[in-house]
Design a protein around this motif. Structure first.
Motif, mmCIF file in Angstrom:
data_model
loop_
_atom_site.group_PDB
_atom_site.id
_atom_site.type_symbol
_atom_site.label_atom_id
_atom_site.label_comp_id
_atom_site.label_asym_id
_atom_site.label_seq_id
_atom_site.Cartn_x
_atom_site.Cartn_y
_atom_site.Cartn_z
ATOM 1 N N ARG A 8 78.320 12.705 46.730
ATOM 2 C CA ARG A 8 79.366 13.728 46.678
ATOM 3 C C ARG A 8 80.108 13.817 48.008
ATOM 4 O O ARG A 8 81.328 13.989 48.040
ATOM 5 C CB ARG A 8 78.777 15.078 46.286
ATOM 6 C CG ARG A 8 78.260 15.097 44.861
ATOM 7 C CD ARG A 8 77.688 16.442 44.478
ATOM 8 N NE ARG A 8 78.671 17.508 44.481
ATOM 9 C CZ ARG A 8 79.590 17.694 43.545
ATOM 10 N NH1 ARG A 8 79.638 16.890 42.510
ATOM 11 N NH2 ARG A 8 80.430 18.694 43.617
ATOM 12 N N LEU A 12 84.062 13.165 47.975
ATOM 13 C CA LEU A 12 84.935 14.326 48.123
ATOM 14 C C LEU A 12 85.437 14.522 49.551
ATOM 15 O O LEU A 12 86.609 14.827 49.761
ATOM 16 C CB LEU A 12 84.203 15.576 47.637
ATOM 17 C CG LEU A 12 83.725 15.506 46.168
ATOM 18 C CD1 LEU A 12 82.925 16.740 45.813
ATOM 19 C CD2 LEU A 12 84.896 15.320 45.232
ATOM 20 N N ARG A 13 84.573 14.372 50.537
ATOM 21 C CA ARG A 13 84.998 14.621 51.905
ATOM 22 C C ARG A 13 85.572 13.372 52.561
ATOM 23 O O ARG A 13 86.638 13.417 53.168
ATOM 24 C CB ARG A 13 83.827 15.137 52.748
ATOM 25 C CG ARG A 13 84.268 15.578 54.143
ATOM 26 C CD ARG A 13 83.117 15.964 55.002
ATOM 27 N NE ARG A 13 82.379 14.738 55.338
ATOM 28 C CZ ARG A 13 81.182 14.727 55.878
ATOM 29 N NH1 ARG A 13 80.556 15.844 56.113
ATOM 30 N NH2 ARG A 13 80.590 13.590 56.166
ATOM 31 N N LYS A 15 86.529 10.579 51.039
ATOM 32 C CA LYS A 15 87.510 9.919 50.167
ATOM 33 C C LYS A 15 87.247 8.413 50.027
ATOM 34 O O LYS A 15 88.168 7.607 49.993
ATOM 35 C CB LYS A 15 88.932 10.137 50.669
ATOM 36 C CG LYS A 15 89.327 11.580 50.858
ATOM 37 C CD LYS A 15 89.406 12.291 49.548
ATOM 38 C CE LYS A 15 89.945 13.706 49.806
ATOM 39 N NZ LYS A 15 89.705 14.597 48.733
ATOM 40 N N LEU A 36 79.658 12.725 39.649
ATOM 41 C CA LEU A 36 80.788 13.479 40.196
ATOM 42 C C LEU A 36 81.432 14.363 39.137
ATOM 43 O O LEU A 36 81.846 15.486 39.425
ATOM 44 C CB LEU A 36 81.817 12.515 40.781
ATOM 45 C CG LEU A 36 81.357 11.712 41.999
ATOM 46 C CD1 LEU A 36 82.412 10.687 42.377
ATOM 47 C CD2 LEU A 36 81.038 12.629 43.154
#
Length: 79
Positions: A8, A12-13, A15, A36
């Protein structure tokens, strides 16, 4: 750190593309997409405190290394 949390974070952070995450984590892309999409979180298991069979002997077991250190090397029998 758990694998799901790392996946994750990468997605998400940081990319990072799913293909690169799959390559790094050695998991199929479909599995990563599922993680995800569903927002699966790793379970936090509470391990109950269980008594050990060695608990009654804990003081003796911790004392042995210190007594062996005080002995001369010649006094300790070799294996």
């Amino acid at each position: 750190m758990g694998l799901l949390k790392v996946i994750r974070t990468w997605a998400l952070r940081d990319k990072i593309p799913i293909r690169e995450i799959a390559r790094r984590a050695v998991i199929a892309r479909n599995t990563i997409k599922k993680y995800l999409r569903e927002g699966i979180v790793e379970p936090a298991f509470q391990t109950p405190d269980r008594p050990s069979k060695l608990d009654p002997y804990a003081t003796q077991l911790t004392a042995w290394p210190t007594t062996d250190q005080r002995k001369s090397r010649k006094d300790v029998p070799s294996l």
